[in-house]
Each structure stands twice: as C-alpha cells, then as structure tokens.
Design a protein around this motif. Structure first.
Motif, PDB file in Angstrom:
ATOM      1  N   ARG A 115       0.870  -1.174   0.000  1.00  0.00           N
ATOM      2  CA  ARG A 115       0.000   0.000   0.000  1.00  0.00           C
ATOM      3  C   ARG A 115       0.910   1.227   0.000  1.00  0.00           C
ATOM      4  O   ARG A 115       1.842   1.331   0.781  1.00  0.00           O
ATOM      5  CB  ARG A 115      -0.897   0.041   1.234  1.00  0.00           C
ATOM      6  N   ILE A 116       0.604   2.154  -0.898  1.00  0.00           N
ATOM      7  CA  ILE A 116       1.335   3.415  -0.970  1.00  0.00           C
ATOM      8  C   ILE A 116       0.316   4.530  -0.771  1.00  0.00           C
ATOM      9  O   ILE A 116      -0.741   4.523  -1.394  1.00  0.00           O
ATOM     10  CB  ILE A 116       2.041   3.582  -2.331  1.00  0.00           C
ATOM     11  N   ILE A 163      -3.091  -0.148  -8.828  1.00  0.00           N
ATOM     12  CA  ILE A 163      -4.429   0.406  -8.953  1.00  0.00           C
ATOM     13  C   ILE A 163      -4.532   1.588  -7.986  1.00  0.00           C
ATOM     14  O   ILE A 163      -3.952   1.553  -6.900  1.00  0.00           O
ATOM     15  CB  ILE A 163      -5.526  -0.651  -8.651  1.00  0.00           C
ATOM     16  N   VAL A 164      -5.236   2.627  -8.410  1.00  0.00           N
ATOM     17  CA  VAL A 164      -5.503   3.764  -7.545  1.00  0.00           C
ATOM     18  C   VAL A 164      -6.866   3.534  -6.897  1.00  0.00           C
ATOM     19  O   VAL A 164      -7.869   3.353  -7.590  1.00  0.00           O
ATOM     20  CB  VAL A 164      -5.476   5.089  -8.342  1.00  0.00           C
ATOM     21  N   GLY A 168      -9.980   3.624  -9.263  1.00  0.00           N
ATOM     22  CA  GLY A 168     -10.384   2.428 -10.002  1.00  0.00           C
ATOM     23  C   GLY A 168      -9.521   2.114 -11.207  1.00  0.00           C
ATOM     24  O   GLY A 168      -9.592   1.007 -11.746  1.00  0.00           O
ATOM     25  N   ASP A 169      -8.704   3.052 -11.663  1.00  0.00           N
ATOM     26  CA  ASP A 169      -7.835   2.802 -12.814  1.00  0.00           C
ATOM     27  C   ASP A 169      -6.644   1.963 -12.390  1.00  0.00           C
ATOM     28  O   ASP A 169      -6.075   2.157 -11.304  1.00  0.00           O
ATOM     29  CB  ASP A 169      -7.319   4.119 -13.411  1.00  0.00           C
ATOM     30  N   TYR A 170      -6.256   1.020 -13.258  1.00  0.00           N
ATOM     31  CA  TYR A 170      -5.093   0.193 -12.959  1.00  0.00           C
ATOM     32  C   TYR A 170      -4.178   0.116 -14.158  1.00  0.00           C
ATOM     33  O   TYR A 170      -4.559   0.439 -15.287  1.00  0.00           O
ATOM     34  CB  TYR A 170      -5.500  -1.204 -12.471  1.00  0.00           C
ATOM     35  N   LEU A 171      -2.941  -0.314 -13.892  1.00  0.00           N
ATOM     36  CA  LEU A 171      -1.883  -0.297 -14.897  1.00  0.00           C
ATOM     37  C   LEU A 171      -0.899  -1.403 -14.582  1.00  0.00           C
ATOM     38  O   LEU A 171      -0.596  -1.652 -13.412  1.00  0.00           O
ATOM     39  CB  LEU A 171      -1.180   1.071 -14.843  1.00  0.00           C
ATOM     40  N   LEU A 229      -2.527   0.602  -4.547  1.00  0.00           N
ATOM     41  CA  LEU A 229      -2.218  -0.777  -4.187  1.00  0.00           C
ATOM     42  C   LEU A 229      -1.313  -1.281  -5.303  1.00  0.00           C
ATOM     43  O   LEU A 229      -1.697  -1.276  -6.478  1.00  0.00           O
ATOM     44  CB  LEU A 229      -3.486  -1.626  -4.090  1.00  0.00           C
ATOM     45  N   ALA A 230      -0.096  -1.676  -4.940  1.00  0.00           N
ATOM     46  CA  ALA A 230       0.879  -2.135  -5.928  1.00  0.00           C
ATOM     47  C   ALA A 230       1.186  -3.613  -5.655  1.00  0.00           C
ATOM     48  O   ALA A 230       1.456  -3.997  -4.520  1.00  0.00           O
ATOM     49  CB  ALA A 230       2.155  -1.307  -5.844  1.00  0.00           C
TER      50      ALA A 230
END
Length: 103
Positions: A30-31, A53-54, A74-77, A99-100
C-alpha cells in the motif's frame, strides 16, 4: 482484519509505503501519497513487474519515452520489469491510495 484506508494521517509530509504481503515471488504494497512525486534522483527501474491500482485520489505516471498516464480511482496499470517510470503528480487535496502488486 485490516482496512486499506486505516491509519492514514491527515498531515502527510512523506509518502507511506506499507508491505501487506511479502513472499519470494510476490509483494503487495500500500502506498499513500498526498502531493508527493518520485524522488528527483531518477527513474524507477525495477526487477519485478508491477501491477497497480488507484483506490482514491489520482496519480500521474510518466514513462521514460514521454508517455504520461493519469490514473484515477479504479484505474489500474501493469508496468513490465525494467520499464523506466516515475510518478510526476499526485492529488494534493486528498490522499492518493495506491495498491501495488510486484510479481
């Protein structure tokens, strides 16, 4: 039981990095950011793939080729290992919770 949004201070002078799960092949982190960006020392060049994900707020990720991606709630990468990147902006009005997953 824990909550991803717990223990976020109102004043956040530095980013918070919390490992949630760590194994030999997987790390979940978690960041929490509030206006912070990547260090001026250079680009992240990680040995692991990173899926992120943000969950709240927003962040802008820049890649070394100049591509910039804004991630909102909700966007993830997915970022492949050794794909150089950095965070150039995060929300200063609210905490950006990322969340990474490194694999």
């Amino acid at each position: 039981m824990a909550n991803i949004f717990s223990d976020i201070p109102a004043n956040l002078p530095n980013e918070i990095f919390d490992d949630i799960i760590t194994t030999d092949q997987l790390r979940i982190e978690r960041i929490v950011s509030k206006g912070q960006t990547s260090p001026d020392t250079g680009w992240y060049d990680q040995n692991e793939n990173e899926w992120l994900i943000v969950l709240s707020g927003y962040g802008v990720v820049e890649f070394i080729n100049g591509v910039k991606i804004t991630l909102k709630q909700g966007d993830y990468l997915n970022i492949n290992a050794h794909k150089k990147h950095r965070v150039i902006e995060t929300s200063s009005d609210e905490a950006t919770v990322w969340l990474a997953i490194f694999y």
